[in-house]
Design a protein around this motif. Structure first.
Motif, PDB file in Angstrom:
ATOM      1  N   ASN A 477      -4.798 138.318  34.230  1.00 30.60           N
ATOM      2  CA  ASN A 477      -5.407 137.022  34.508  1.00 30.60           C
ATOM      3  C   ASN A 477      -5.124 136.021  33.399  1.00 30.60           C
ATOM      4  OD1 ASN A 477      -6.527 137.269  37.026  1.00 30.60           O
ATOM      5  ND2 ASN A 477      -8.498 138.014  36.308  1.00 30.60           N
ATOM      6  N   ASP A 478      -5.212 136.464  32.148  1.00 32.17           N
ATOM      7  CA  ASP A 478      -5.054 135.542  31.016  1.00 32.17           C
ATOM      8  C   ASP A 478      -3.615 135.087  30.840  1.00 32.17           C
ATOM      9  OD1 ASP A 478      -7.729 135.774  30.571  1.00 32.17           O
ATOM     10  OD2 ASP A 478      -7.564 137.195  28.909  1.00 32.17           O
ATOM     11  N   THR A 479      -2.666 135.960  31.141  1.00 32.61           N
ATOM     12  CA  THR A 479      -1.266 135.616  30.897  1.00 32.61           C
ATOM     13  C   THR A 479      -0.591 134.958  32.099  1.00 32.61           C
ATOM     14  OG1 THR A 479      -0.606 137.856  31.530  1.00 32.61           O
ATOM     15  CG2 THR A 479      -0.973 137.437  29.190  1.00 32.61           C
ATOM     16  N   CYS A 480      -0.983 135.341  33.309  1.00 30.91           N
ATOM     17  CA  CYS A 480      -0.293 134.824  34.506  1.00 30.91           C
ATOM     18  C   CYS A 480      -1.200 134.028  35.441  1.00 30.91           C
ATOM     19  CB  CYS A 480       0.334 135.978  35.286  1.00 30.91           C
ATOM     20  SG  CYS A 480       1.596 136.874  34.368  1.00 30.91           S
ATOM     21  N   GLY A 481      -2.486 133.990  35.170  1.00 30.24           N
ATOM     22  CA  GLY A 481      -3.396 133.227  36.023  1.00 30.24           C
ATOM     23  C   GLY A 481      -4.099 134.088  37.051  1.00 30.24           C
ATOM     24  N   HIS A 482      -5.120 133.490  37.692  1.00 29.51           N
ATOM     25  CA  HIS A 482      -5.943 134.246  38.638  1.00 29.51           C
ATOM     26  C   HIS A 482      -5.199 134.561  39.938  1.00 29.51           C
ATOM     27  CE1 HIS A 482      -9.713 134.182  36.403  1.00 29.51           C
ATOM     28  NE2 HIS A 482      -9.389 132.955  36.024  1.00 29.51           N
ATOM     29  N   ALA A 483      -4.203 133.747  40.279  1.00 37.83           N
ATOM     30  CA  ALA A 483      -3.420 134.065  41.489  1.00 37.83           C
ATOM     31  C   ALA A 483      -2.703 135.397  41.316  1.00 37.83           C
ATOM     32  CB  ALA A 483      -2.423 132.948  41.772  1.00 37.83           C
ATOM     33  N   ALA A 484      -2.185 135.626  40.107  1.00 40.12           N
ATOM     34  CA  ALA A 484      -1.534 136.909  39.840  1.00 40.12           C
ATOM     35  C   ALA A 484      -2.547 138.043  39.896  1.00 40.12           C
ATOM     36  CB  ALA A 484      -0.852 136.866  38.472  1.00 40.12           C
ATOM     37  N   GLY A 485      -3.740 137.815  39.333  1.00 42.11           N
ATOM     38  CA  GLY A 485      -4.777 138.844  39.392  1.00 42.11           C
ATOM     39  C   GLY A 485      -5.169 139.182  40.810  1.00 42.11           C
ATOM     40  N   ASP A 486      -5.265 138.165  41.678  1.00 42.96           N
ATOM     41  CA  ASP A 486      -5.599 138.424  43.086  1.00 42.96           C
ATOM     42  C   ASP A 486      -4.506 139.238  43.769  1.00 42.96           C
ATOM     43  OD1 ASP A 486      -7.887 137.000  42.703  1.00 42.96           O
ATOM     44  OD2 ASP A 486      -7.180 135.171  43.693  1.00 42.96           O
ATOM     45  N   ALA A 487      -3.242 138.891  43.494  1.00 40.46           N
ATOM     46  CA  ALA A 487      -2.136 139.637  44.099  1.00 40.46           C
ATOM     47  C   ALA A 487      -2.139 141.087  43.625  1.00 40.46           C
ATOM     48  CB  ALA A 487      -0.810 138.963  43.756  1.00 40.46           C
ATOM     49  N   LEU A 488      -2.453 141.309  42.361  1.00 37.28           N
ATOM     50  CA  LEU A 488      -2.526 142.682  41.842  1.00 37.28           C
ATOM     51  C   LEU A 488      -3.609 143.481  42.571  1.00 37.28           C
ATOM     52  CD1 LEU A 488      -2.404 143.796  38.153  1.00 37.28           C
ATOM     53  CD2 LEU A 488      -4.202 144.645  39.628  1.00 37.28           C
ATOM     54  N   LEU A 489      -4.785 142.878  42.744  1.00 36.07           N
ATOM     55  CA  LEU A 489      -5.878 143.586  43.415  1.00 36.07           C
ATOM     56  C   LEU A 489      -5.515 143.934  44.854  1.00 36.07           C
ATOM     57  CD1 LEU A 489      -8.935 141.538  42.079  1.00 36.07           C
ATOM     58  CD2 LEU A 489      -8.273 143.850  41.416  1.00 36.07           C
ATOM     59  N   GLN A 490      -4.834 143.029  45.544  1.00 36.74           N
ATOM     60  CA  GLN A 490      -4.431 143.305  46.923  1.00 36.74           C
ATOM     61  C   GLN A 490      -3.452 144.479  46.987  1.00 36.74           C
ATOM     62  OE1 GLN A 490      -2.932 139.405  47.838  1.00 36.74           O
ATOM     63  NE2 GLN A 490      -4.788 138.789  48.931  1.00 36.74           N
ATOM     64  N   GLN A 491      -2.451 144.473  46.111  1.00 38.98           N
ATOM     65  CA  GLN A 491      -1.469 145.555  46.119  1.00 38.98           C
ATOM     66  C   GLN A 491      -2.106 146.878  45.699  1.00 38.98           C
ATOM     67  OE1 GLN A 491       2.102 144.556  43.915  1.00 38.98           O
ATOM     68  NE2 GLN A 491       2.079 142.433  44.653  1.00 38.98           N
ATOM     69  N   LEU A 492      -2.981 146.831  44.717  1.00 35.34           N
ATOM     70  CA  LEU A 492      -3.613 148.057  44.249  1.00 35.34           C
ATOM     71  C   LEU A 492      -4.540 148.638  45.312  1.00 35.34           C
ATOM     72  CD1 LEU A 492      -3.794 149.926  41.799  1.00 35.34           C
ATOM     73  CD2 LEU A 492      -5.707 148.555  40.974  1.00 35.34           C
ATOM     74  N   ALA A 493      -5.245 147.772  46.052  1.00 38.31           N
ATOM     75  CA  ALA A 493      -6.131 148.250  47.124  1.00 38.31           C
ATOM     76  C   ALA A 493      -5.326 149.012  48.173  1.00 38.31           C
ATOM     77  CB  ALA A 493      -6.875 147.076  47.765  1.00 38.31           C
ATOM     78  N   ARG A 494      -4.117 148.523  48.508  1.00 43.59           N
ATOM     79  CA  ARG A 494      -3.273 149.235  49.473  1.00 43.59           C
ATOM     80  C   ARG A 494      -2.820 150.579  48.902  1.00 43.59           C
ATOM     81  NH1 ARG A 494      -1.365 143.881  50.506  1.00 43.59           N
ATOM     82  NH2 ARG A 494       0.345 144.118  49.007  1.00 43.59           N
ATOM     83  N   ALA A 495      -2.531 150.604  47.602  1.00 40.89           N
ATOM     84  CA  ALA A 495      -2.126 151.873  46.980  1.00 40.89           C
ATOM     85  C   ALA A 495      -3.264 152.881  46.993  1.00 40.89           C
ATOM     86  CB  ALA A 495      -1.662 151.617  45.544  1.00 40.89           C
ATOM     87  N   TYR A 496      -4.477 152.423  46.752  1.00 48.95           N
ATOM     88  CA  TYR A 496      -5.625 153.327  46.768  1.00 48.95           C
ATOM     89  C   TYR A 496      -5.885 153.878  48.168  1.00 48.95           C
ATOM     90  CZ  TYR A 496      -6.977 152.023  41.998  1.00 48.95           C
ATOM     91  OH  TYR A 496      -7.018 151.839  40.648  1.00 48.95           O
ATOM     92  N   ARG A 497      -5.786 153.002  49.184  1.00 52.02           N
ATOM     93  CA  ARG A 497      -6.036 153.472  50.556  1.00 52.02           C
ATOM     94  C   ARG A 497      -5.047 154.551  50.973  1.00 52.02           C
ATOM     95  NH1 ARG A 497      -7.801 147.902  52.330  1.00 52.02           N
ATOM     96  NH2 ARG A 497      -5.605 147.371  52.458  1.00 52.02           N
ATOM     97  N   GLY A 498      -3.859 154.542  50.352  1.00 57.67           N
ATOM     98  CA  GLY A 498      -2.858 155.535  50.700  1.00 57.67           C
ATOM     99  C   GLY A 498      -3.202 156.940  50.245  1.00 57.67           C
ATOM    100  N   VAL A 499      -4.146 157.102  49.297  1.00 55.59           N
ATOM    101  CA  VAL A 499      -4.493 158.436  48.805  1.00 55.59           C
ATOM    102  C   VAL A 499      -5.900 158.853  49.226  1.00 55.59           C
ATOM    103  CG1 VAL A 499      -2.966 158.181  46.827  1.00 55.59           C
ATOM    104  CG2 VAL A 499      -5.360 157.526  46.600  1.00 55.59           C
ATOM    105  N   LEU A 500      -6.570 158.037  50.048  1.00 57.57           N
ATOM    106  CA  LEU A 500      -7.938 158.340  50.465  1.00 57.57           C
ATOM    107  C   LEU A 500      -7.982 158.693  51.941  1.00 57.57           C
ATOM    108  CD1 LEU A 500      -9.841 155.435  48.647  1.00 57.57           C
ATOM    109  CD2 LEU A 500      -9.619 157.809  47.904  1.00 57.57           C
ATOM    110  N   ARG A 501      -9.068 159.369  52.325  1.00 63.65           N
ATOM    111  CA  ARG A 501      -9.270 159.686  53.733  1.00 63.65           C
ATOM    112  C   ARG A 501      -9.732 158.443  54.481  1.00 63.65           C
ATOM    113  NH1 ARG A 501     -13.397 164.649  53.098  1.00 63.65           N
ATOM    114  NH2 ARG A 501     -14.475 162.937  52.049  1.00 63.65           N
ATOM    115  N   ASP A 543       4.719 143.737  39.459  1.00 63.24           N
ATOM    116  CA  ASP A 543       5.813 142.846  39.073  1.00 63.24           C
ATOM    117  C   ASP A 543       5.458 141.432  39.509  1.00 63.24           C
ATOM    118  OD1 ASP A 543       8.132 141.461  38.640  1.00 63.24           O
ATOM    119  OD2 ASP A 543       9.457 143.014  39.417  1.00 63.24           O
ATOM    120  N   TYR A 544       5.290 140.534  38.540  1.00 60.76           N
ATOM    121  CA  TYR A 544       4.934 139.156  38.856  1.00 60.76           C
ATOM    122  C   TYR A 544       5.879 138.217  38.109  1.00 60.76           C
ATOM    123  CZ  TYR A 544       2.013 135.121  39.937  1.00 60.76           C
ATOM    124  OH  TYR A 544       1.532 133.925  40.415  1.00 60.76           O
ATOM    125  N   CYS A 545       6.733 137.546  38.881  1.00 58.11           N
ATOM    126  CA  CYS A 545       7.694 136.588  38.321  1.00 58.11           C
ATOM    127  C   CYS A 545       8.544 137.229  37.227  1.00 58.11           C
ATOM    128  CB  CYS A 545       6.961 135.356  37.779  1.00 58.11           C
ATOM    129  SG  CYS A 545       6.066 134.427  39.041  1.00 58.11           S
TER     130      CYS A 545
END
Length: 855
Positions: A477-501, A543-545
Motif C-alpha cells: 500500500n505504501d509503495t504502490c498505493g491502495h489500488a495495488a493493495g486491493d488487486a493483491l487482496l483479490q488475487q490472494l483470495a482466489r489463491a486461498y479458495r483454491g486450497v479450501l473446501r 506483480d504490479y507494474c
C-alpha cells in the motif's frame, strides 16, 4: 408511419424493426421512442387507442399519455428499467386526447441498433379497461365482527355497495337494525349454529339490508368464525355481494309461475281467450328478458375471454378433479404447454412448482386444488417450465363453487416476480459478501460461526476457527498505493479458495484480515489447513507494474468447543492466537490449546489493558513515594522517587510489577507517563512549602515514552504551565530504553536539562554495554542495579561490581544511588564505599504521596 424530418431518426435497421413491430401488431398501440422518451413514430392502433393523430404527438415526450400524475422522471425510470432488464411491463391509467382515462397494459422493449448498443425503445400498449371494469363490478365487500368488543369493521367496497356515507354504525346491534325485520331471526339462528359448532360450513344467507337511500336491497352474506392465533378471540369474518337484481328476477319468475298456476285453474272454469292472451303475453315478456340476459352474459363471457388473453399474469383454470380446462397465452409461455395439449391433463403435471430450497411443493398444489375456503396466495415459489427454464412466481388460488358450496374447479394466477427475485438475490449477496474479494463479510461470517458453535454444542461434531493476518501488506500500500493493495487482496483470495473446501466459510473481515470456519475438523486437522494457507501465501507472488512482492501471514487456530461462551469470545481468542504467531516471529501458525501459557499471559495482559484504560479515565491510579537518603550526611532536603499503584475493587493496592508489563507490551506507557508527570506537577503546585523543602522528585520514563517524539513537547508544555521549578524534577530512564536509540535519547536529555531537569540512569550494570554507554549519556545520577546491592554482603563479586560502578561513575562526574537496601549491614558497606545515596525498604517503604509522612 409519420415522421418529422427535423427530428434525429434512428439507424435504418432500427426503423425496419419498428415497422415490423407495427405491422405485426396493427391492433395494438405501437410507438418508437428515443433514449430520452421522445415519440418518434405512431401507428394507427395508437391513434385509435389514444385519439391523437401522429402529427400531434411525434416530437413530444411520452409522459403526455400518463393519466395518473406521473412526471417525466418516472418515465425515464421506466426506460432505464427496460434498458437494464431487457423488458419493462406495467399496467397503468393513461389519458386519451378527450381527457378520458383508459387502463392499459404497457411494455417497453429496447431495440438494438446496427453497430451500436441498445438506445431506442418500442412501446406497446393494449386496452385493459374492460377487465378493470369487470374486476371492479365483481368485487366483494368484506366485514369482521369482534363479539368481545362488539366492534364491526367494514371494507370500503361494502360501504360503497350499501351506498352509505362516512358515518357508519360501529356496533353489531346497530348493523342488525339495518337488516330487514323478516330476515333477522334466520340470521341469528344461522350464526348461533355456527358458534355452537353444529356445522363447520360457513354461514350463508340471503337477506335485505337498508341502504343509504332508505331502501332495502338483497345481499348474499357468507361468514365463518376464526380464532386469532392459538389462544386469541374468535372473530366472525364475512363477505357480501349484491344479489338484488337477481333476487327480484327470481321473485318475478315465482310470481309468473303463480300467475300461470292461477290462470290454469281459471281456464278449467272459464276458457276465456283474453285470459290465455294475458298468460301468453307474460310468457313472451319473460322469454324476451331471458334472451336479453343470455345475450348480456355472452358479451361478458367474450369480454372475460379477451381480458384473460391480454393479462400479463399467467391464469390456469382447472376442473373439480384437478385437470386443466384453460391456459391463457401468458400461462402457455411460462409453462411451455400449449392449451390444446394441456387440456385434460392434471395440473400437477403442467405446473411444476417448488420452494427455492425445498423439494417439489406437491402439498401446496393439493391444497390449491382442494381448497374450499377463501382465496389463498403462496409467495416465493419457483416454477420450472416444460423446457427446464425457471421462474420466480407468486401463486394466487381461488375456488369456484356452486350456490350449494360444491367445488366446481380452481383458478390459479401466477405472477412472474423473477426480476424482483433476481434483485433480492443480488442484494442478499451484497449484504453478506465482501465487495472487493467476493468472500463472506464479517457479519455473515459471524452468523456462520454461530451456526458452527451451535453445531458443536449439540454434540454433532467438532469445528475450528482460523484467523489470518497478512505480514508486510502495508509495504504494498505504501509503495504502490491502495489500488495495488486491493488487486493483491483479490488475487490472494482466489489463491486461498483454491486450497479450501467448498463448504468452508471463508471471509475477509476487513483490511488484510481473513477468517475461516472449518467444520468436522479436529484441532490437528485445522492446523494442517492453516499450514496449507501458509504455503499458499508463501508461494504467492504479486506483480504490479513490473515490481514483484512477497508477503507472509500469521495465523491463529482456535478449536471450537462446547465450553465457548460466544462468537465474540472465539473471535477474541483467535485474534490473540494470531498475535502470538506474529510475536513469535511472524509467518507461522499458533494453535491455541487448553494449556497454552502464552495465550494465558496475553489474556491476562489484555485484562490489565482494560483496567488501565479505565483507570486513566477514572481515579484508580495512585501516586506513592519512596525516600532516597544521602549516605554520608544527615538531614538535608527531601529526595524521593515517585512510584505508581493501582487501586483494586476491594480497596487494596496493586503493585506495578503486576500491570506495567502489560502496559509496556500494549503501548500504554506513554499515556501513563504523561498522567504521572501531570499529576506530580499539579500536586507539587498545590504544596509550595513542600517544594521549598524538596531537593528532587524522580519520575520514571519507560522505553516507549523515550521513543515517543511528542512526549518531549508535552513535558516542555507542562513545565511552562507550572510554577514548580524544573530543577525539582529528575527523570529516571532505564539502560535498555536509553540504548534502543542513543541519538534520540541524548537529544531528549539535553533538551530537558536545558530547562533545569536532571536525569538518572536506572539498572546500571545489568547490561554488558553499561560502561560504554555511560560516557555517552549526559545523566546526573547512576542507579546501581539492585541485584548487585542485595548480595554485596555475601558475594565478593557483587561487592566489587558495586565498588567499580561507584568509582567509574565518580570519575565521570555522576553521583550514585544504590537501590534495594534491605538492612543495616548493606547500608554500612555502602557508606564504606562512599556511595552517594541509598534507597530501599530499610531506608523507607513506599507510601502514598498524599500522606505527607516525610522523613
Amino acid at each position: 408511419m409519420l415522421t418529422i424530418p427535423s427530428l434525429p431518426l434512428p439507424a435504418q435497421g432500427i426503423a425496419q424493426q419498428a415497422c415490423m413491430l407495427a405491422d405485426r401488431a396493427a391492433r395494438c398501440a405501437v410507438m418508437l421512442l428515443c433514449p430520452e422518451g421522445t415519440i418518434l413514430s405512431w401507428n394507427a392502433g395508437a391513434e385509435r387507442l389514444y385519439g391523437y393523430a401522429a402529427g400531434d404527438v411525434i416530437g413530444r415526450h411520452v409522459s403526455i399519455l400518463h393519466g395518473d400524475g406521473q412526471d417525466r422522471r418516472k418515465s425515464l425510470d421506466a426506460l432505464h428499467a427496460a434498458r437494464m432488464n431487457g423488458l419493462h411491463r406495467a399496467d397503468a391509467w393513461n389519458r386519451r386526447r378527450d381527457g378520458s382515462l383508459i387502463w392499459t397494459g404497457c411494455s417497453l422493449l429496447p431495440l438494438a441498433g446496427e453497430g451500436r448498443p441498445a438506445g431506442f425503445f418500442a412501446r406497446l400498449a393494449v386496452d385493459l379497461t374492460p377487465y378493470r371494469r369487470f374486476e371492479e363490478q365483481t368485487a366483494t365487500g368484506r366485514w369482521r365482527w369482534n363479539p368481545h368488543t362488539d366492534n364491526v369493521a367494514v371494507s370500503r367496497r361494502f360501504v360503497h355497495m350499501l351506498g352509505m356515507g362516512d358515518r357508519l354504525p360501529g356496533r353489531a346491534r346497530d348493523w342488525l337494525d339495518l337488516v330487514h325485520g323478516d330476515d333477522r331471526r334466520a340470521l341469528r339462528r344461522a350464526a348461533a349454529r355456527a358458534w355452537s359448532g353444529e356445522t363447520a360450513a360457513p354461514v350463508c344467507a340471503d337477506l335485505r339490508l337498508r341502504s343509504g337511500d332508505g331502501q332495502y336491497r338483497w345481499f348474499r352474506l357468507r361468514a365463518q368464525w376464526q380464532r386469532v392465533g392459538m389462544t386469541g378471540p374468535h372473530l366472525l369474518h364475512g363477505s357480501g355481494i349484491d344479489v338484488h337484481e337477481a333476487r327480484l328476477a327470481q321473485e318475478e319468475s315465482e310470481q309468473l309461475t303463480c300467475a300461470l298456476q292461477a290462470c290454469a285453474g281459471s281456464m278449467r272454469r272459464d276458457r276465456s281467450e283474453a285470459a290465455i292472451g294475458r298468460v301468453l303475453m307474460d310468457m313472451f315478456e319473460d322469454v324476451r328478458a331471458l334472451q336479453e340476459t343470455q345475450a348480456t352474459l355472452a358479451v361478458e363471457r367474450e369480454r372475460a375471454h379477451i381480458t384473460l388473453r391480454l393479462l400479463t399474469d399467467s391464469v390456469i383454470i382447472s376442473d373439480a378433479n384437478g385437470n386443466i380446462e384453460y391456459l391463457n397465452p401468458a400461462a402457455e409461455r411460462m409453462t411451455g404447454w400449449p392449451l390444446d395439449e394441456a387440456r385434460g391433463i392434471a395440473v400437477s403435471s403442467v405446473l411444476q412448482l417448488h420452494a427455492p430450497h425445498e423439494s417439489a411443493h406437491a402439498d401446496m398444489l393439493a391444497e390449491c386444488l382442494g381448497a374450499a375456503g377463501a382465496a389463498t396466495t403462496f409467495r416465493h415459489c419457483m416454477l420450472r417450465s416444460r423446457f427446464g427454464r425457471e421462474f420466480a412466481v407468486d401463486v394466487s388460488t381461488a375456488p369456484m363453487q356452486d350456490p350449494a358450496g360444491r367445488l366446481l374447479g380452481t383458478v390459479l394466477a401466477l405472477h412472474d416476480v423473477s426480476p424482483m427475485h433476481a434483485l433480492l438475490q443480488t442484494l442478499a449477496h451484497q449484504a453478506s459478501h465482501d465487495s472487493l474479494t467476493g468472500l463472506l463479510n464479517r457479519r455473515e461470517f459471524e452468523t456462520r460461526l454461530q451456526s458452527a458453535l451451535d453445531y458443536v454444542r449439540d454434540g454433532s461434531g467438532n469445528a475450528a476457527l482460523i484467523y489470518l493476518d497478512l505480514d508486510q501488506f502495508k509495504i504494498v500500500n505504501d509503495t504502490c498505493g491502495h489500488a495495488a493493495g486491493d488487486a493483491l487482496l483479490q488475487q490472494l483470495a482466489r489463491a486461498y479458495r483454491g486450497v479450501l473446501r467448498e463448504r468452508d466459510a471463508f471471509a475477509r473481515l476487513g483490511g488484510d484480515e481473513f477468517a475461516l470456519v472449518v467444520d468436522r475438523c479436529s484441532a490437528a486437522e485445522a492446523a494442517r489447513v492453516a499450514d496449507k494457507l501458509l504455503e499458499a501465501t508463501e508461494g504467492f507472488r504479486f506483480d504490479y507494474c513490473g515490481r514483484v512482492f512477497r508477503i507472509g501471514a500469521s495465523i491463529g487456530v482456535v478449536p471450537i468447543t462446547a465450553r465457548a461462551t460466544s462468537v465474540e469470545q472465539l473471535m477474541r481468542l483467535a485474534d490473540h492466537a494470531c498475535y502470538l504467531a506474529k510475536e513469535n516471529g511472524r509467518h507461522r501458525v499458533h494453535v491455541h490449546g487448553d494449556k497454552d501459557a502464552a495465550m494465558t499471559r496475553r489474556l491476562k495482559d489484555m485484562h490489565w489493558v482494560g483496567r488501565l484504560n479505565d483507570a486513566l479515565r477514572g481515579d484508580s491510579l495512585e501516586l506513592f513515594y519512596q525516600p532516597i537518603a544521602a549516605v554520608n550526611q544527615q538531614g538535608g532536603l527531601l529526595h524521593y522517587e515517585i512510584l505508581l499503584r493501582l487501586k483494586d475493587r476491594d480497596g487494596s493496592r496493586i503493585g506495578p510489577a503486576d500491570f506495567l508489563p502489560a502496559a509496556e507490551r500494549f503501548d500504554l506507557m506513554p499515556a501513563i507517563d504523561r498522567w504521572v508527570l501531570k499529576r506530580v506537577l499539579d500536586w507539587l503546585e498545590g504544596e509550595p512549602e513542600h517544594v521549598d523543602r524538596l531537593e528532587m522528585a524522580t519520575i520514571n520514563l519507560s522505553r516507549r515514552t523515550l521513543a515517543d517524539e511528542s512526549f518531549q513537547q508535552y513535558a516542555l508544555t507542562c513545565l511552562d504551565n507550572s510554577s514548580v521549578p524544573a530543577d525539582k524534577l529528575c527523570f529516571e530512564i532505564t539502560e535498555n530504553g536509553a540504548i534502543a536509540d542513543p541519538a534520540r535519547t541524548i537529544r531528549f536529555i539535553e533538551t530537558l536539562k536545558d530547562r533545569g531537569c536532571r536525569f538518572s540512569l536506572d539498572d546500571f550494570g545489568a547490561g554488558m554495554t553499561s560502561f560504554s554507554y555511560l560516557k555517552l549519556l549526559p545523566v546526573d545520577f547512576i542507579k546501581i542495579d539492585g541485584s548487585f546491592v542485595t548480595m554485596m554482603a555475601e558475594s565478593a563479586v557483587d561487592h566489587e561490581m558495586v565498588r567499580f560502578a561507584n568509582e567509574i561513575s565518580h570519575v565521570m562526574g555522576r553521583r550514585t544511588i544504590a537501590e534495594y537496601v534491605s538492612d543495616a549491614s548493606i547500608y554500612e558497606r555502602l557508606r564504606e564505599l562512599r556511595i552517594d545515596y541509598a534507597q530501599g525498604n530499610w531506608i523507607g517503604a513506599p507510601r502514598p504521596l498524599e500522606a505527607r509522612m516525610w522523613q
